[in-house]
Design an enzyme around this catalytic site. Structure first.
Site, PDB file in Angstrom:
ATOM      1  N   GLY A 155       0.846  -1.203   0.000  1.00 21.36           N
ATOM      2  CA  GLY A 155       0.000   0.000   0.000  1.00 21.36           C
ATOM      3  C   GLY A 155       0.875   1.245   0.000  1.00 21.36           C
ATOM      4  O   GLY A 155       0.558   2.257   0.637  1.00 21.36           O
ATOM      5  N   ALA A 156       1.998   1.169  -0.751  1.00 25.30           N
ATOM      6  CA  ALA A 156       3.072   2.168  -0.642  1.00 25.30           C
ATOM      7  C   ALA A 156       2.638   3.595  -0.950  1.00 25.30           C
ATOM      8  O   ALA A 156       3.209   4.535  -0.403  1.00 25.30           O
ATOM      9  CB  ALA A 156       4.220   1.757  -1.564  1.00 25.30           C
ATOM     10  N   SER A 157       1.638   3.769  -1.817  1.00 28.73           N
ATOM     11  CA  SER A 157       1.296   5.153  -2.175  1.00 28.73           C
ATOM     12  C   SER A 157       0.127   5.697  -1.364  1.00 28.73           C
ATOM     13  O   SER A 157      -0.321   6.818  -1.594  1.00 28.73           O
ATOM     14  CB  SER A 157       1.013   5.272  -3.677  1.00 28.73           C
ATOM     15  OG  SER A 157      -0.130   4.519  -4.011  1.00 28.73           O
ATOM     16  N   MET A 217      -0.908   6.183   4.670  1.00 26.28           N
ATOM     17  CA  MET A 217      -0.029   5.512   5.629  1.00 26.28           C
ATOM     18  C   MET A 217       1.196   4.922   4.939  1.00 26.28           C
ATOM     19  O   MET A 217       2.282   4.916   5.511  1.00 26.28           O
ATOM     20  CB  MET A 217      -0.795   4.418   6.385  1.00 26.28           C
ATOM     21  CG  MET A 217      -1.578   4.919   7.581  1.00 26.28           C
ATOM     22  SD  MET A 217      -0.587   5.884   8.740  1.00 26.28           S
ATOM     23  CE  MET A 217       0.653   4.700   9.228  1.00 26.28           C
ATOM     24  N   GLY A 268      -5.898  -2.030  15.679  1.00 27.88           N
ATOM     25  CA  GLY A 268      -6.636  -0.919  15.054  1.00 27.88           C
ATOM     26  C   GLY A 268      -5.966   0.414  15.297  1.00 27.88           C
ATOM     27  O   GLY A 268      -6.332   1.418  14.674  1.00 27.88           O
ATOM     28  N   HIS A 303     -12.692  11.243  11.958  1.00 22.73           N
ATOM     29  CA  HIS A 303     -11.579  11.045  11.025  1.00 22.73           C
ATOM     30  C   HIS A 303     -11.814  11.864   9.760  1.00 22.73           C
ATOM     31  O   HIS A 303     -12.928  12.321   9.495  1.00 22.73           O
ATOM     32  CB  HIS A 303     -11.435   9.566  10.642  1.00 22.73           C
ATOM     33  CG  HIS A 303     -10.849   8.720  11.739  1.00 22.73           C
ATOM     34  ND1 HIS A 303     -11.610   8.181  12.736  1.00 22.73           N
ATOM     35  CD2 HIS A 303      -9.562   8.333  11.982  1.00 22.73           C
ATOM     36  CE1 HIS A 303     -10.828   7.493  13.565  1.00 22.73           C
ATOM     37  NE2 HIS A 303      -9.585   7.579  13.134  1.00 22.73           N
ATOM     38  N   LYS A 332     -11.853   8.371   4.898  1.00 27.72           N
ATOM     39  CA  LYS A 332     -11.890   7.078   5.608  1.00 27.72           C
ATOM     40  C   LYS A 332     -13.102   6.259   5.161  1.00 27.72           C
ATOM     41  O   LYS A 332     -14.216   6.772   5.073  1.00 27.72           O
ATOM     42  CB  LYS A 332     -11.923   7.306   7.129  1.00 27.72           C
ATOM     43  CG  LYS A 332     -11.831   6.007   7.912  1.00 27.72           C
ATOM     44  CD  LYS A 332     -11.344   6.220   9.337  1.00 27.72           C
ATOM     45  CE  LYS A 332     -11.300   4.927  10.117  1.00 27.72           C
ATOM     46  NZ  LYS A 332     -10.341   3.959   9.565  1.00 27.72           N
ATOM     47  N   GLY A 357     -11.247   1.448  13.591  1.00 27.63           N
ATOM     48  CA  GLY A 357     -10.602   0.335  14.300  1.00 27.63           C
ATOM     49  C   GLY A 357     -10.295   0.716  15.739  1.00 27.63           C
ATOM     50  O   GLY A 357     -10.413  -0.106  16.663  1.00 27.63           O
TER      51      GLY A 357
HETATM   52  N1  LIG Z   1      -3.777   0.732  12.897  1.00 29.85           N
HETATM   53  C1  LIG Z   1      -3.420   2.018  12.784  1.00 29.85           C
HETATM   54  O1  LIG Z   1      -2.701   2.573  13.638  1.00 29.85           O
HETATM   55  C2  LIG Z   1      -3.867   2.783  11.574  1.00 29.85           C
HETATM   56  C3  LIG Z   1      -3.489   4.106  11.380  1.00 29.85           C
HETATM   57  C4  LIG Z   1      -3.863   4.731  10.203  1.00 29.85           C
HETATM   58  C5  LIG Z   1      -4.608   4.043   9.251  1.00 29.85           C
HETATM   59  N2  LIG Z   1      -4.975   2.773   9.491  1.00 29.85           N
HETATM   60  C6  LIG Z   1      -5.689   1.974   8.513  1.00 29.85           C
HETATM   61  O2  LIG Z   1      -4.807   1.698   7.432  1.00 29.85           O
HETATM   62  C7  LIG Z   1      -5.565   1.494   6.248  1.00 29.85           C
HETATM   63  C8  LIG Z   1      -5.039   2.405   5.151  1.00 29.85           C
HETATM   64  O3  LIG Z   1      -5.266   3.757   5.485  1.00 29.85           O
HETATM   65  P1  LIG Z   1      -4.810   4.935   4.506  1.00 29.85           P
HETATM   66  O4  LIG Z   1      -5.378   6.194   5.061  1.00 29.85           O
HETATM   67  O5  LIG Z   1      -3.347   4.850   4.258  1.00 29.85           O
HETATM   68  O6  LIG Z   1      -5.617   4.530   3.198  1.00 29.85           O
HETATM   69  P2  LIG Z   1      -5.230   4.818   1.675  1.00 29.85           P
HETATM   70  O7  LIG Z   1      -6.464   4.544   0.887  1.00 29.85           O
HETATM   71  O8  LIG Z   1      -4.580   6.167   1.556  1.00 29.85           O
HETATM   72  O9  LIG Z   1      -4.107   3.734   1.363  1.00 29.85           O
HETATM   73  C9  LIG Z   1      -4.351   2.371   1.125  1.00 29.85           C
HETATM   74  C10 LIG Z   1      -3.399   1.963   0.020  1.00 29.85           C
HETATM   75  O10 LIG Z   1      -3.454   0.551  -0.101  1.00 29.85           O
HETATM   76  C11 LIG Z   1      -3.369   0.263  -1.483  1.00 29.85           C
HETATM   77  N3  LIG Z   1      -3.841  -1.089  -1.769  1.00 29.85           N
HETATM   78  C12 LIG Z   1      -5.114  -1.555  -1.822  1.00 29.85           C
HETATM   79  N4  LIG Z   1      -5.121  -2.859  -2.176  1.00 29.85           N
HETATM   80  C13 LIG Z   1      -3.820  -3.227  -2.316  1.00 29.85           C
HETATM   81  C14 LIG Z   1      -3.168  -4.432  -2.667  1.00 29.85           C
HETATM   82  N5  LIG Z   1      -3.842  -5.544  -2.942  1.00 29.85           N
HETATM   83  N6  LIG Z   1      -1.821  -4.433  -2.719  1.00 29.85           N
HETATM   84  C15 LIG Z   1      -1.104  -3.317  -2.447  1.00 29.85           C
HETATM   85  N7  LIG Z   1      -1.670  -2.139  -2.127  1.00 29.85           N
HETATM   86  C16 LIG Z   1      -3.010  -2.094  -2.058  1.00 29.85           C
HETATM   87  C17 LIG Z   1      -4.211   1.347  -2.146  1.00 29.85           C
HETATM   88  O11 LIG Z   1      -3.940   1.458  -3.532  1.00 29.85           O
HETATM   89  C18 LIG Z   1      -3.775   2.563  -1.341  1.00 29.85           C
HETATM   90  O12 LIG Z   1      -2.639   3.193  -1.908  1.00 29.85           O
HETATM   91  C19 LIG Z   1      -7.020   1.754   6.636  1.00 29.85           C
HETATM   92  O13 LIG Z   1      -7.652   0.530   6.930  1.00 29.85           O
HETATM   93  C20 LIG Z   1      -6.892   2.601   7.893  1.00 29.85           C
HETATM   94  O14 LIG Z   1      -8.009   2.549   8.728  1.00 29.85           O
HETATM   95  C21 LIG Z   1      -4.624   2.137  10.634  1.00 29.85           C
HETATM   96  O1  LIG Z   2      -6.909   7.313   8.948  1.00 30.24           O
HETATM   97  C1  LIG Z   2      -7.393   6.226   9.316  1.00 30.24           C
HETATM   98  O2  LIG Z   2      -8.090   5.509   8.567  1.00 30.24           O
HETATM   99  C2  LIG Z   2      -7.126   5.753  10.689  1.00 30.24           C
HETATM  100  N1  LIG Z   2      -7.491   4.525  10.974  1.00 30.24           N
HETATM  101  C3  LIG Z   2      -7.339   3.873  12.225  1.00 30.24           C
HETATM  102  C4  LIG Z   2      -8.697   3.538  12.791  1.00 30.24           C
HETATM  103  O3  LIG Z   2      -9.586   3.081  12.043  1.00 30.24           O
HETATM  104  O4  LIG Z   2      -8.891   3.692  14.006  1.00 30.24           O
HETATM  105  C5  LIG Z   2      -6.440   4.617  13.182  1.00 30.24           C
HETATM  106  C6  LIG Z   2      -6.570   6.094  13.085  1.00 30.24           C
HETATM  107  C7  LIG Z   2      -6.421   6.606  11.655  1.00 30.24           C
END
Ligand SMILES: NC(=O)c1ccc[n+]([C@@H]2O[C@H](COP(=O)([O-])OP(=O)(O)OC[C@H]3O[C@@H](n4cnc5c(N)ncnc54)[C@H](O)[C@@H]3O)[C@@H](O)[C@H]2O)c1
Ligand SMILES: O=C(O)C1=N[C@H](C(=O)O)CCC1
Length: 265
Positions: free
Chosen positions: A7-9, A12, A122, A154, A158, A164
Site C-alpha cells: 500500500g506504498a502510495s 499511511m 486498530g 476522522h 476514511k 478500528g
Molecule cells: N492501525 C493504525 O494505527 C492505523 C493508522 C492509520 C490508518 N490505518 C488503517 O490503514 C488502512 C489504510 O489507510 P490509509 O489512510 O493509508 O488509506 P489509503 O487509501 O490512503 O491507502 C491504502 C493503500 O493501499 C493500497 N492497496 C489496496 N489494495 C492493495 C493491494 N492488494 N496491494 C497493495 N496495495 C493495495 C491502495 O492502492 C492505497 O494506496 C485503513 O484501513 C486505515 O483505517 C490504521
Molecule cells: O486514517 C485512518 O483511517 C485511521 N485509521 C485507524 C482507525 O480506524 O482507528 C487509526 C486512526 C487513523
C-alpha cells in the site's frame, strides 16, 4: 530488518516509507502497490517526499516477501488477508494496521498466525493503547449506571466505521464490564429509537476534512460525565508504532499479537 511496505502510495504507505528510511536497524527492501496503481515504477523515496531510495514501487509481492524479514501493511481487508497468506509462506513478520477487518478476515489472520508472527491493531500508537487500559479500568470501576458512548472523528477519505480504534476502545470497555462487545454494541441510531438500553456501548462516527484521528470514550452518569480522549495529529505516530511492532516480533514465536504485547501493557 528488511521491511516491505504494501500500500506504498497510500496516506499511511508514504508515512511508513519515511519512517523505515529513518529508522535505525531497518531498511526498505520493497514497496508494493495494487495492480494498475499510478505509483507503479516510481521510486518509493520520491513517492514519500524523500531523496530516491533506489526502490521502485512494484505490484509483484512474491520476490519481495522472499527477501524480506517483515511487511508493514496498512491497506484494505481483502489485501491484508492475501498478504497474510504470503507472509506466512515466507515465514516473515506481518504488521497489520488495516482496519475494517470482518470476523471472517480475523479468522484467516489467526490461521496464518500458525506460521507467521502477526501483530495486528486498530491503532499502533502508544497513547491509544494506554488509553485502552484506562478505559478497561474505568469501565470495571463504574457500574451500568454510567452509560458508555464512544465518539470518533476522522478525515473525509476514511472508508470504514466505526474506526478500528473505536472498536478497540469498545472491546476494552466491554472487557472491563465483563461482557461481549458483540452483544452490547449499538453503532447506528436513526429515527424513533426508544430510550437507551442500559449496559449497551454506543458508537458515534464523524467524518470530515483532514482529521488524523480523534476518539473520546464517555462515561455518562446521573449528574456527572467522565471523558477519556485521544487526539492524533500526525500519522508518523502510527508508522513509528508499526516499526516498533516489527522489530519486537522479529524474535517471537509464530502467533497473533497485539500492540499491548509489543508495548508490554
Ligand atoms: N492501525 C493504525 O494505527 C492505523 C493508522 C492509520 C490508518 N490505518 C488503517 O490503514 C488502512 C489504510 O489507510 P490509509 O489512510 O493509508 O488509506 P489509503 O487509501 O490512503 O491507502 C491504502 C493503500 O493501499 C493500497 N492497496 C489496496 N489494495 C492493495 C493491494 N492488494 N496491494 C497493495 N496495495 C493495495 C491502495 O492502492 C492505497 O494506496 C485503513 O484501513 C486505515 O483505517 C490504521
Ligand atoms: O486514517 C485512518 O483511517 C485511521 N485509521 C485507524 C482507525 O480506524 O482507528 C487509526 C486512526 C487513523
Amino acid at each position: 530488518m528488511r521491511l516491505v511496505v504494501v500500500g506504498a502510495s497510500g496516506r499511511m504507505g508514504r508515512m511508513l516509507i519515511q519512517a523505515v528510511a529513518g529508522a535505525e536497524g531497518c531498511a526498505l527492501s520493497a514497496a508494493i502497490e495494487r495492480e494498475g496503481a499510478p505509483a507503479l515504477g516510481e521510486d518509493a523515496g520520491v513517492l514519500a517526499g524523500l531523496p530516491p531510495l533506489g526502490v521502485p514501487v512494484t505490484d509483484d509481492p512474491l520476490p519481495a516477501f522472499a527477501e524480506a524479514d517483515g511487511v508493514l501493511d496498512f491497506t484494505a481487508p481483502a489485501a491484508t488477508v492475501f498478504y497474510a497468506e504470503l507472509a506466512a509462506q515466507a515465514r516473515i513478520v506481518h504488521v497489520v494496521g488495516t482496519t475494517g477487518l470482518s470476523p471472517d478476515d480475523m479468522a484467516k489472520l489467526k490461521a496464518a498466525a500458525f506460521h507467521a508472527r502477526i501483530v495486528q491493531s486498530g491503532n499502533m500508537s502508544l497513547g491509544v493503547n494506554l488509553l485502552a487500559g484506562l478505559v478497561r479500568k474505568v469501565a470495571a470501576t463504574l457500574g451500568d449506571e454510567y452509560d458508555i458512548e464512544i465518539l470518533e472523528m476522522h478525515h473525509r477519505h476514511k472508508v470504514d466505521a466505526p474506526s478500528g480504534t473505536a472498536l478497540l476502545l469498545g472491546e476494552a470497555a466491554a472487557e472491563g464490564r465483563g461482557v461481549a462487545l458483540s452483544q452490547r454494541k449499538v453503532a447506528v441510531r436513526d429515527g424513533h429509537t426508544g430510550a437507551r438500553e442500559p449496559g449497551t456501548i454506543g458508537f458515534a462516527t464523524l467524518r470530515g476534512g483532514s482529521v488524523v484521528g480523534e476518539h473520546s470514550v464517555i462515561f455518562a452518569g446521573a449528574g456527572e460525565r467522565l471523558e477519556l480522549t485521544h487526539l492524533a495529529s500526525d500519522r508518523g505516530l502510527f508508522a513509528a508504532g508499526a516499526i516498533r511492532a516489527a522489530l519486537w516480533a522479529r524474535d517471537r514465536e509464530p502467533g497473533l499479537y497485539g500492540m499491548d504485547d509489543v508495548l508490554g501493557l
